[in-house]
Scaffold this active site. Structure first.
Site, PDB file in Angstrom:
ATOM      1  N   HIS A  22       0.830  -1.200   0.000  1.00 47.53           N
ATOM      2  CA  HIS A  22       0.000   0.000   0.000  1.00 47.53           C
ATOM      3  C   HIS A  22       0.869   1.256   0.000  1.00 47.53           C
ATOM      4  O   HIS A  22       0.591   2.214  -0.732  1.00 47.53           O
ATOM      5  CB  HIS A  22      -0.923  -0.021   1.218  1.00 47.53           C
ATOM      6  CG  HIS A  22      -1.815  -1.222   1.261  1.00 47.53           C
ATOM      7  ND1 HIS A  22      -3.177  -1.140   1.091  1.00 47.53           N
ATOM      8  CD2 HIS A  22      -1.543  -2.538   1.446  1.00 47.53           C
ATOM      9  CE1 HIS A  22      -3.710  -2.351   1.173  1.00 47.53           C
ATOM     10  NE2 HIS A  22      -2.734  -3.214   1.402  1.00 47.53           N
ATOM     11  N   ASP A 128      -6.229   5.227   1.228  1.00 47.77           N
ATOM     12  CA  ASP A 128      -6.383   3.787   1.046  1.00 47.77           C
ATOM     13  C   ASP A 128      -7.814   3.386   1.411  1.00 47.77           C
ATOM     14  O   ASP A 128      -8.442   3.996   2.282  1.00 47.77           O
ATOM     15  CB  ASP A 128      -5.380   3.054   1.943  1.00 47.77           C
ATOM     16  CG  ASP A 128      -5.241   1.596   1.583  1.00 47.77           C
ATOM     17  OD1 ASP A 128      -6.134   0.812   1.951  1.00 47.77           O
ATOM     18  OD2 ASP A 128      -4.253   1.238   0.920  1.00 47.77           O
ATOM     19  N   ALA A 347      15.053  -7.297  -2.574  1.00 50.98           N
ATOM     20  CA  ALA A 347      15.443  -7.504  -3.968  1.00 50.98           C
ATOM     21  C   ALA A 347      14.874  -6.412  -4.868  1.00 50.98           C
ATOM     22  O   ALA A 347      13.770  -5.909  -4.625  1.00 50.98           O
ATOM     23  CB  ALA A 347      14.944  -8.866  -4.439  1.00 50.98           C
ATOM     24  N   GLN A 349      12.892  -5.869  -7.412  1.00 55.02           N
ATOM     25  CA  GLN A 349      11.919  -6.643  -8.188  1.00 55.02           C
ATOM     26  C   GLN A 349      11.652  -6.051  -9.571  1.00 55.02           C
ATOM     27  O   GLN A 349      11.550  -6.787 -10.554  1.00 55.02           O
ATOM     28  CB  GLN A 349      10.607  -6.775  -7.408  1.00 55.02           C
ATOM     29  CG  GLN A 349       9.535  -7.563  -8.151  1.00 55.02           C
ATOM     30  CD  GLN A 349       8.474  -8.093  -7.235  1.00 55.02           C
ATOM     31  OE1 GLN A 349       8.767  -8.911  -6.357  1.00 55.02           O
ATOM     32  NE2 GLN A 349       7.237  -7.648  -7.407  1.00 55.02           N
ATOM     33  N   HIS A 364       3.152 -14.870  -5.167  1.00 52.65           N
ATOM     34  CA  HIS A 364       1.996 -14.935  -4.274  1.00 52.65           C
ATOM     35  C   HIS A 364       0.782 -14.230  -4.873  1.00 52.65           C
ATOM     36  O   HIS A 364      -0.321 -14.345  -4.368  1.00 52.65           O
ATOM     37  CB  HIS A 364       2.346 -14.294  -2.935  1.00 52.65           C
ATOM     38  CG  HIS A 364       2.653 -12.830  -3.021  1.00 52.65           C
ATOM     39  ND1 HIS A 364       3.588 -12.303  -3.898  1.00 52.65           N
ATOM     40  CD2 HIS A 364       2.150 -11.755  -2.351  1.00 52.65           C
ATOM     41  CE1 HIS A 364       3.639 -11.004  -3.761  1.00 52.65           C
ATOM     42  NE2 HIS A 364       2.784 -10.637  -2.827  1.00 52.65           N
ATOM     43  N   ASN A 368       0.366  -5.566  -6.668  1.00 50.47           N
ATOM     44  CA  ASN A 368       1.530  -4.853  -7.178  1.00 50.47           C
ATOM     45  C   ASN A 368       2.419  -5.781  -7.998  1.00 50.47           C
ATOM     46  O   ASN A 368       2.889  -5.421  -9.087  1.00 50.47           O
ATOM     47  CB  ASN A 368       2.351  -4.256  -6.028  1.00 50.47           C
ATOM     48  CG  ASN A 368       1.739  -3.001  -5.462  1.00 50.47           C
ATOM     49  OD1 ASN A 368       0.874  -2.394  -6.066  1.00 50.47           O
ATOM     50  ND2 ASN A 368       2.188  -2.616  -4.283  1.00 50.47           N
ATOM     51  N   GLU A 372       3.255  -5.408 -11.953  1.00 47.45           N
ATOM     52  CA  GLU A 372       4.638  -5.266 -12.396  1.00 47.45           C
ATOM     53  C   GLU A 372       5.000  -6.352 -13.391  1.00 47.45           C
ATOM     54  O   GLU A 372       5.623  -6.091 -14.434  1.00 47.45           O
ATOM     55  CB  GLU A 372       5.564  -5.296 -11.171  1.00 47.45           C
ATOM     56  CG  GLU A 372       5.430  -4.063 -10.292  1.00 47.45           C
ATOM     57  CD  GLU A 372       6.037  -4.221  -8.911  1.00 47.45           C
ATOM     58  OE1 GLU A 372       5.846  -3.307  -8.082  1.00 47.45           O
ATOM     59  OE2 GLU A 372       6.679  -5.258  -8.644  1.00 47.45           O
ATOM     60  N   ASP A 388      -6.476 -10.560  -1.351  1.00 50.64           N
ATOM     61  CA  ASP A 388      -6.961 -10.543  -2.728  1.00 50.64           C
ATOM     62  C   ASP A 388      -6.207 -11.503  -3.637  1.00 50.64           C
ATOM     63  O   ASP A 388      -6.561 -11.673  -4.807  1.00 50.64           O
ATOM     64  CB  ASP A 388      -6.839  -9.127  -3.298  1.00 50.64           C
ATOM     65  CG  ASP A 388      -5.399  -8.617  -3.274  1.00 50.64           C
ATOM     66  OD1 ASP A 388      -4.701  -8.870  -2.275  1.00 50.64           O
ATOM     67  OD2 ASP A 388      -4.968  -7.964  -4.243  1.00 50.64           O
ATOM     68  N   GLN A 389      -5.177 -12.140  -3.127  1.00 48.55           N
ATOM     69  CA  GLN A 389      -4.291 -12.939  -3.967  1.00 48.55           C
ATOM     70  C   GLN A 389      -5.000 -14.090  -4.694  1.00 48.55           C
ATOM     71  O   GLN A 389      -4.717 -14.321  -5.885  1.00 48.55           O
ATOM     72  CB  GLN A 389      -3.120 -13.455  -3.124  1.00 48.55           C
ATOM     73  CG  GLN A 389      -2.252 -12.335  -2.565  1.00 48.55           C
ATOM     74  CD  GLN A 389      -1.348 -12.766  -1.444  1.00 48.55           C
ATOM     75  OE1 GLN A 389      -1.124 -13.962  -1.218  1.00 48.55           O
ATOM     76  NE2 GLN A 389      -0.821 -11.798  -0.687  1.00 48.55           N
TER      77      GLN A 389
END
Length: 471
Positions: A22, A128, A347, A349, A364, A368, A372, A388-389
């Site tokens: 977030h 948010d 890392a 990403q 996962h 985001n 990406e 939400d995954q």
């Protein structure tokens, strides 16, 4: 609190939930808004503002002079460790930091808002979706309006909202046919209650903003706009993603290049699987062992980020335990460099996904990470854990068809065995089906990047939003 300066025409105030995904997405959005000459006031505790700035990728927030960070006072709050063995993978250990933010940041936020409203013709508060106290405070000022920012996909938001407001009998929504799905295990009861109080307050918002792109989920963005709480004055949502930069900077060369990028430089194009489960997900030692063996058995090159999940304060001394080599088979990393590399720190990403050697992402499926990956044309192996995954995984595999399930949500309470990891990884990285998914992902990535150009849908929505708040 800093001097807010002379009277201005318009200003934006950002109110993120204090969790990495977030903070990250709203700081990226701040960059886009500030690039249009609009002052942005990013609010949060000193700890979480520092977290946001330290971990941002692709650009340096310290170089953007009209992003103003406000360190609002937050008393100490509990920082419990994650529980990798919990049956429910939702990061319940972060709940104290969420509760503290809502309880203690409201008053200093209100003081900041009063000060801004006294010196600015119009103040737009972007909060948010679960920091909706900002919408209530905005309602006290004639020259302030609040806008709800969704850090999840429209696909997820649509089903979340239906779950809260009830499924409509009106068949005009014409829902797409999708596999049966259970939300059991997505959240803890405490976080469901936390969300419930905030969903009600989004009715106070003037509109909704999504970190998404019409090339990805136009159908569900249209469905979201038909729901009762889609916004009072602007029913069509502003869809402005991807928010992260597509052309990456290296903070002016101030940060050394990560060792994993040097390893990637030596690998063939599209040959490497990137493995990361985000900043808030925990995996048990047994799960790490099975994943480690499955990756090796797949004989596919990989970069694996293996870290402990974030605590509520990532800078607290007890949080600095990410270097432990828990769960890996004995001597696993000896001689591994020919096949893969294990990363135990933060890392880069974006740079990994943008690298020409990266050909897949075992993820996962945090939103985001999905955005990406899609924006750089990288297909996904899905391993949803909470929140939400599972919805995002369904969007990737069933709707967009740019990924394969490695961890099936229907079996989320079971350990994924090494043989299943091996099959899933080979399917994504080494099969004709995987090559076709990569082709679709690359086409989708091109469409997403075009949305950011002149005439593109995301750029037009951002232009529309800036014009709306500047009237």
């Amino acid at each position: 609190m800093e001097n807010l300066g002379e009277e201005a025409q318009v200003a934006v105030v950002i109110v993120p939930l204090p969790a990495q995904g977030h903070l990250n997405s709203l700081l990226h959005f701040s960059r886009l808004i500030s690039s249009r000459g609009v002052p942005v006031h990013f609010t949060g505790s000193a700890t979480h503002n520092r977290q946001a700035k330290t971990r941002i990728q692709g650009w340096d927030p310290l170089t953007i002079s009209n992003i103003h960070f406000h360190d609002l006072p937050l008393p100490p709050f509990p920082v419990p460790p994650p529980d990798p063995r919990a049956r429910n993978k939702f990061p319940a250990h972060l709940q104290p930091s969420f509760d503290a933010a809502v309880l203690h940041l409201r008053q200093p936020f209100a003081a900041l808002l009063r000060s801004l409203c006294s010196t600015t013709r119009h103040v737009a508060v972007i909060h948010d979706s679960v920091m909706s106290f900002a919408a209530e405070e905005s309602g006290a000022h004639a020259n302030a309006e609040a806008y709800c920012f969704h850090s999840v996909s429209a696909f997820s938001a649509f089903f979340f909202q239906l779950d809260f407001i009830g499924w409509p009998s009106d068949e005009e929504l014409k829902l797409p046919v999708l596999p049966a799905f259970s939300m059991e295990g997505c959240f803890t009861d405490e976080f469901i209650d936390f969300m419930g109080t905030h969903v009600k307050m989004t009715m106070l918002d003037a509109g909704h903003i999504y970190n998404s792109c019409r090339a990805i989920e136009s159908v569900f963005l249209d469905l979201v706009s038909k729901l009762p709480n889609a916004g009072k004055t602007h029913s069509r949502p502003w869809v402005v993603g991807p928010l992260h930069p597509i052309t990456l900077e290296n903070h002016g060369g101030s940060r050394p290049r990560h060792k994993c990028l040097e390893w990637l430089d030596k690998q063939p194009p599209r040959s490497v699987l990137y493995v990361s489960f985000g900043s808030n997900s925990s995996v048990s030692e047994e799960e790490i062992y099975e994943l480690a063996m499955g990756l090796k058995q797949s004989e596919q090159r990989f970069v694996w980020v293996l870290r402990e999940a974030d605590r509520g304060d990532i800078f607290a001394e007890e949080s600095k335990k990410n270097g432990e080599k828990y769960g890996l088979p004995e001597n696993y990393e000896l001689g591994l460099e020919e096949l893969g590399i294990v990363v135990r720190d933060w890392a880069p990403q974006l740079e990994i996904l943008a690298h020409q050697s990266t050909g897949g992402f075992l993820s996962h499926c945090g939103w985001n990470s999905c955005m990406e990956s899609m924006s750089f044309g990288v297909p996904l192996g899905t391993w949803p854990m909470h929140s939400d995954q599972p919805f995002n995984a369904m969007l990737v595999t069933e709707v967009l068809r740019i990924g394969v399930p490695v961890r099936e949500w229907a079996r989320h309470e079971e350990i994924v065995r090494s043989a299943d990891v091996e099959v899933g990884v080979r399917r994504l990285m080494g099969s004709e089906e995987g090559m076709e998914m990569r082709r679709r992902a690359e086409e989708l990535g091109g469409a997403i990047r075009e949305a950011l150009l002149d005439g593109g849908s995301s750029k037009e929505d951002l232009d529309s939003f800036i014009a709306h708040i500047s009237k």
